[in-house]
Design a protein around this motif. Sequence first.
Motif, PDB file in Angstrom:
ATOM      1  N   ALA A   5     -18.400   3.893 -18.413  1.00  0.00           N
ATOM      2  CA  ALA A   5     -18.788   5.004 -19.353  1.00  0.00           C
ATOM      3  C   ALA A   5     -19.293   5.956 -18.443  1.00  0.00           C
ATOM      4  O   ALA A   5     -19.008   7.059 -18.544  1.00  0.00           O
ATOM      5  N   LYS A   6     -20.013   5.815 -17.337  1.00  0.00           N
ATOM      6  CA  LYS A   6     -20.514   6.810 -16.413  1.00  0.00           C
ATOM      7  C   LYS A   6     -19.510   7.722 -15.744  1.00  0.00           C
ATOM      8  O   LYS A   6     -19.223   8.718 -15.841  1.00  0.00           O
ATOM      9  N   ARG A   7     -18.563   6.537 -15.352  1.00  0.00           N
ATOM     10  CA  ARG A   7     -17.417   7.272 -14.578  1.00  0.00           C
ATOM     11  C   ARG A   7     -16.341   8.092 -15.506  1.00  0.00           C
ATOM     12  O   ARG A   7     -15.978   9.219 -15.022  1.00  0.00           O
ATOM     13  N   ILE A   8     -16.247   7.634 -16.594  1.00  0.00           N
ATOM     14  CA  ILE A   8     -15.409   8.396 -17.560  1.00  0.00           C
ATOM     15  C   ILE A   8     -16.239   9.779 -17.865  1.00  0.00           C
ATOM     16  O   ILE A   8     -15.446  10.692 -18.051  1.00  0.00           O
ATOM     17  N   GLY A   9     -17.393   9.785 -18.135  1.00  0.00           N
ATOM     18  CA  GLY A   9     -18.109  10.928 -18.230  1.00  0.00           C
ATOM     19  C   GLY A   9     -18.030  11.966 -16.991  1.00  0.00           C
ATOM     20  O   GLY A   9     -17.970  13.076 -17.300  1.00  0.00           O
ATOM     21  N   ASP A  10     -17.974  11.290 -16.066  1.00  0.00           N
ATOM     22  CA  ASP A  10     -17.994  12.032 -14.705  1.00  0.00           C
ATOM     23  C   ASP A  10     -16.556  12.777 -14.696  1.00  0.00           C
ATOM     24  O   ASP A  10     -16.620  14.160 -14.210  1.00  0.00           O
ATOM     25  N   VAL A  11     -15.681  12.186 -14.954  1.00  0.00           N
ATOM     26  CA  VAL A  11     -14.344  12.833 -14.943  1.00  0.00           C
ATOM     27  C   VAL A  11     -14.155  13.843 -16.035  1.00  0.00           C
ATOM     28  O   VAL A  11     -13.724  14.858 -15.771  1.00  0.00           O
ATOM     29  N   ILE A  12     -14.313  13.594 -17.219  1.00  0.00           N
ATOM     30  CA  ILE A  12     -14.644  14.519 -18.162  1.00  0.00           C
ATOM     31  C   ILE A  12     -15.290  15.550 -17.854  1.00  0.00           C
ATOM     32  O   ILE A  12     -14.847  16.969 -18.210  1.00  0.00           O
ATOM     33  N   LEU A  13     -16.484  15.458 -17.666  1.00  0.00           N
ATOM     34  CA  LEU A  13     -17.410  16.748 -17.456  1.00  0.00           C
ATOM     35  C   LEU A  13     -17.156  17.373 -15.980  1.00  0.00           C
ATOM     36  O   LEU A  13     -17.084  18.674 -15.947  1.00  0.00           O
ATOM     37  N   SER A  14     -16.480  16.727 -15.121  1.00  0.00           N
ATOM     38  CA  SER A  14     -16.205  17.516 -13.802  1.00  0.00           C
ATOM     39  C   SER A  14     -14.940  18.256 -14.145  1.00  0.00           C
ATOM     40  O   SER A  14     -14.741  19.639 -13.731  1.00  0.00           O
ATOM     41  N   PHE A  15     -14.038  17.603 -14.862  1.00  0.00           N
ATOM     42  CA  PHE A  15     -12.792  18.553 -15.384  1.00  0.00           C
ATOM     43  C   PHE A  15     -12.820  19.684 -16.140  1.00  0.00           C
ATOM     44  O   PHE A  15     -12.628  21.004 -15.688  1.00  0.00           O
ATOM     45  N   ILE A  16     -14.048  19.490 -17.163  1.00  0.00           N
ATOM     46  CA  ILE A  16     -14.315  20.742 -17.885  1.00  0.00           C
ATOM     47  C   ILE A  16     -14.951  21.690 -16.986  1.00  0.00           C
ATOM     48  O   ILE A  16     -14.819  22.972 -17.094  1.00  0.00           O
ATOM     49  N   GLY A  17     -16.024  21.347 -16.258  1.00  0.00           N
ATOM     50  CA  GLY A  17     -16.767  22.065 -15.179  1.00  0.00           C
ATOM     51  C   GLY A  17     -15.789  22.934 -14.513  1.00  0.00           C
ATOM     52  O   GLY A  17     -15.923  24.088 -14.126  1.00  0.00           O
ATOM     53  N   ILE A  18     -14.737  22.410 -14.004  1.00  0.00           N
ATOM     54  CA  ILE A  18     -13.570  23.124 -12.944  1.00  0.00           C
ATOM     55  C   ILE A  18     -13.059  24.388 -13.959  1.00  0.00           C
ATOM     56  O   ILE A  18     -12.987  25.234 -13.012  1.00  0.00           O
ATOM     57  N   ILE A  19     -12.744  23.930 -15.061  1.00  0.00           N
ATOM     58  CA  ILE A  19     -12.000  24.950 -15.832  1.00  0.00           C
ATOM     59  C   ILE A  19     -13.272  26.184 -16.204  1.00  0.00           C
ATOM     60  O   ILE A  19     -12.738  27.289 -15.855  1.00  0.00           O
ATOM     61  N   LEU A  20     -14.281  25.797 -16.692  1.00  0.00           N
ATOM     62  CA  LEU A  20     -15.223  26.567 -17.063  1.00  0.00           C
ATOM     63  C   LEU A  20     -15.854  27.530 -15.824  1.00  0.00           C
ATOM     64  O   LEU A  20     -16.220  28.832 -16.017  1.00  0.00           O
ATOM     65  N   LEU A  21     -15.769  26.991 -14.460  1.00  0.00           N
ATOM     66  CA  LEU A  21     -16.475  27.574 -13.470  1.00  0.00           C
ATOM     67  C   LEU A  21     -15.502  28.333 -12.842  1.00  0.00           C
ATOM     68  O   LEU A  21     -16.174  29.017 -11.657  1.00  0.00           O
TER      69      LEU A  21
END
Length: 195
Positions: A5-21
């Motif tokens: 679950a932690k790895r899935i969360g990392d992937v989702i949040l980092s992908f969103i982070g790249i777009i937003l940032l």
Amino acid sequence: MYKIAKRIGDVILSFIGIILLSPFFLLIILFIKIDSKGPILFKQKRVGKNKKNFYILKFRTMKITTPKDMPTHLLENPESYITNAGKFLRKTSLDELPQVWNILIGDMSIVGPRPALWNQYDLIEERDRYGANNVLPGLTGLAQVSGRDELDIKEKAKIDGKYVSEIGLKMDLLCFLMTLISVIKKDGIIEGKKS
């Protein structure tokens, strides 16, 4: 189960982070290029999960004449190496933002022990005692919010071990929230050798 679950969360949040940032990335890139000569990104060999080396990414904050593979707090006169853009980026921790890519590709996690330099043999050996080299290193971690550069090697490794033994959603959320507070307060950052 939590590690998946932690790895899935990392992937989702980092992908969103790249777009937003991405707009902020462009501004920082311009700031760096206008301020000093050299590459935009700084790559450095670090120790990852199970002591497998990888290259961490940061926005470059120092001049290209800076000694390689030496922690900033061990430099004799670090201020002479830090660029004007770098001073701002380091104080605000914005230099760490490119590590969202390291998280996305699986070199790192959002929360975990901060990855040691490949030549920080004392820290790596001490972390072995606590199993802290057996998990993905993080963008932030328990040691980061418990003193950062102010901690000695043994204390830092012990705190990293505490994180590993208590790893879970509660611990990760605690580290993340404490990181936000530490960044705002600029806690635990030391530039130059400790006296």
